[in-house]
Design a protein around this motif. Sequence first.
Motif, PDB file in Angstrom:
ATOM      1  N   LEU A 184      13.140 -22.817 -54.210  1.00  0.00           N
ATOM      2  CA  LEU A 184      11.951 -22.559 -53.401  1.00  0.00           C
ATOM      3  C   LEU A 184      10.839 -23.535 -53.740  1.00  0.00           C
ATOM      4  N   SER A 185       9.958 -23.703 -52.798  1.00  0.00           N
ATOM      5  CA  SER A 185       8.797 -24.563 -52.972  1.00  0.00           C
ATOM      6  C   SER A 185       7.820 -23.919 -53.949  1.00  0.00           C
ATOM      7  N   PRO A 186       7.103 -24.728 -54.732  1.00  0.00           N
ATOM      8  CA  PRO A 186       6.057 -24.159 -55.584  1.00  0.00           C
ATOM      9  C   PRO A 186       4.845 -23.689 -54.758  1.00  0.00           C
ATOM     10  N   CYS A 187       4.790 -24.084 -53.491  1.00  0.00           N
ATOM     11  CA  CYS A 187       3.691 -23.701 -52.600  1.00  0.00           C
ATOM     12  C   CYS A 187       3.922 -22.281 -52.080  1.00  0.00           C
ATOM     13  N   LEU A 246       6.611 -18.528 -48.437  1.00  0.00           N
ATOM     14  CA  LEU A 246       6.508 -17.369 -47.556  1.00  0.00           C
ATOM     15  C   LEU A 246       6.967 -17.712 -46.145  1.00  0.00           C
ATOM     16  N   ARG A 247       6.599 -18.893 -45.666  1.00  0.00           N
ATOM     17  CA  ARG A 247       6.999 -19.302 -44.313  1.00  0.00           C
ATOM     18  C   ARG A 247       8.508 -19.505 -44.224  1.00  0.00           C
ATOM     19  N   MET A 248       9.110 -20.088 -45.268  1.00  0.00           N
ATOM     20  CA  MET A 248      10.567 -20.275 -45.286  1.00  0.00           C
ATOM     21  C   MET A 248      11.274 -18.924 -45.221  1.00  0.00           C
ATOM     22  N   VAL A 276      14.212 -14.647 -42.278  1.00  0.00           N
ATOM     23  CA  VAL A 276      14.316 -13.213 -41.972  1.00  0.00           C
ATOM     24  C   VAL A 276      14.086 -12.979 -40.482  1.00  0.00           C
ATOM     25  N   THR A 277      13.163 -13.707 -39.883  1.00  0.00           N
ATOM     26  CA  THR A 277      12.917 -13.601 -38.445  1.00  0.00           C
ATOM     27  C   THR A 277      14.185 -13.940 -37.670  1.00  0.00           C
ATOM     28  N   GLN A 278      14.873 -14.996 -38.070  1.00  0.00           N
ATOM     29  CA  GLN A 278      16.115 -15.381 -37.394  1.00  0.00           C
ATOM     30  C   GLN A 278      17.168 -14.284 -37.522  1.00  0.00           C
TER      31      GLN A 278
END
Length: 178
Positions: free
Chosen positions: A17-20, A25-27, A32-34
């Motif tokens: 995961l990104s440290p951002c 959260l967007r990833m 999950v949306t998909q």
Amino acid sequence: MERRDARLTTRQDPGRLSPCVCNTLRMASRAVTQLYDDDLRPSGLRVTQYSILAMIARMGEANLRQLEDTLAIDQTTLTRSLNLLERDRVVERVPHSDGRIKALRLTSKGRRALETARPLWARAQDKVLRELGTTAWADAQRRLAHLLRIAVKKRKLSRGRRQGQPRSVPRRRSLVPG
């Protein structure tokens, strides 16, 4: 900074995961949306539309501002989604006690669409909870609710400061050098 640290921030290992916070959260949200969208596909609704319809159904009627605040969604995205739902005749605009506001409510087609989508949504929900675990989800939900409160509060403070300040007039650039 060590060279290894720089590499990790530019080229991610698979599954890392990104440290951002925002990017992570967007990833997660997109993935999950998909998953929910895949399960909801037979209903003709996307999970974003399902959420809006479920909220309107829960409230009976809702205006744009109520939906923005309750769903923490920006006006542009909400308006676009509502226009599609209105075009498909699953929601309709109705008079509000304040004549300047239009309320939205489900049509009979909207209620049927929601009834069709509910078990499909429940299937997606069960998939995620089975993998994550209800205790882990309860903890994540508590932490995300806290993060949401912080973000909403900081954004409101930031917007309030911007709105309270006089607008700066952009300097005109001269077309003639010199």
